[in-house]
Motif scaffolding. Structure first.
Motif, PDB file in Angstrom:
ATOM      1  N   SER A  57      90.258  34.256  24.805  1.00 17.49           N
ATOM      2  CA  SER A  57      89.578  35.118  26.058  1.00 17.49           C
ATOM      3  C   SER A  57      90.625  36.000  26.831  1.00 17.49           C
ATOM      4  CB  SER A  57      89.091  34.278  27.216  1.00 17.49           C
ATOM      5  OG  SER A  57      90.021  33.551  27.958  1.00 17.49           O
ATOM      6  N   LEU A  84      86.715  38.614  21.120  1.00 17.00           N
ATOM      7  CA  LEU A  84      85.508  38.322  21.901  1.00 17.00           C
ATOM      8  C   LEU A  84      84.785  37.075  21.136  1.00 17.00           C
ATOM      9  CD1 LEU A  84      83.725  38.952  24.496  1.00 17.00           C
ATOM     10  CD2 LEU A  84      82.703  40.876  23.018  1.00 17.00           C
ATOM     11  N   LEU A  96      83.452  33.319  21.530  1.00 18.68           N
ATOM     12  CA  LEU A  96      82.051  32.678  21.481  1.00 18.68           C
ATOM     13  C   LEU A  96      81.813  31.747  20.440  1.00 18.68           C
ATOM     14  CD1 LEU A  96      79.001  32.995  21.827  1.00 18.68           C
ATOM     15  CD2 LEU A  96      78.929  34.684  20.101  1.00 18.68           C
ATOM     16  N   LYS A 100      76.936  33.727  26.229  1.00 16.38           N
ATOM     17  CA  LYS A 100      76.493  34.456  25.006  1.00 16.38           C
ATOM     18  C   LYS A 100      76.208  35.695  25.511  1.00 16.38           C
ATOM     19  CE  LYS A 100      74.601  35.111  20.666  1.00 16.38           C
ATOM     20  NZ  LYS A 100      74.521  36.568  20.804  1.00 16.38           N
ATOM     21  N   VAL A 135      78.995  37.593  26.571  1.00 20.07           N
ATOM     22  CA  VAL A 135      79.698  38.224  25.153  1.00 20.07           C
ATOM     23  C   VAL A 135      78.853  39.551  24.733  1.00 20.07           C
ATOM     24  CG1 VAL A 135      80.032  37.595  22.817  1.00 20.07           C
ATOM     25  CG2 VAL A 135      80.704  35.840  24.654  1.00 20.07           C
TER      26      VAL A 135
END
Length: 129
Positions: free
Chosen positions: A46, A76, A80, A101, A104
């Motif tokens: 992250s 990224l 996830l 999500k 994201v």
């Protein structure tokens, strides 16, 4: 519109918010035995998102900036995957995974938009040729 600093970019601002949310999640929900495993991995990925946006911006060449934005996009999606692992390990709920999500997806759209903007900027303008 020319930006003076990477911190002015909407993509950076949104990805920064996502990074901070991940940090809070890790502190609140991950067990201590994950400190040097999943927690470390998700924090690193992250942080890589915003770090690569900043580094690319500092290169001053469109092609290099695009390359770092692509690395940011990869980080990224790595993040996830770590969130999916956190869900599989029961550290986060289905609802939390859906919320992350969505974040994201938003960050991904902004990154793709920024990459497309940079691609257009690097092409020679018709009136110059």
């Amino acid at each position: 519109m020319a930006y003076q600093n990477f911190t002015d970019l909407d993509v950076y601002k949104e990805c920064r918010q996502f990074r901070m949310a991940i940090s809070l999640l890790v502190k609140a929900r991950f067990p201590p035995d994950e400190k040097f495993r999943l927690a470390d991995q998700i924090l690193r990925s992250s942080r890589s998102i915003t770090a690569n946006i900043a580094e690319g911006h500092g290169r001053y060449y469109y092609k290099e900036n695009i390359r770092f934005c692509r690395i940011s996009r990869a980080s990224l999606f790595e993040t996830l995957e770590h969130l999916i692992t956190a869900f599989d390990e029961k550290y986060i709920s289905d609802e939390q995974l859906v919320d992350y999500k969505a974040k994201v997806d938003l960050c991904g759209r902004l990154l793709n938009g920024y990459i497309n903007f940079l691609k257009k900027q690097q092409k020679p303008r018709e009136e110059d040729g």
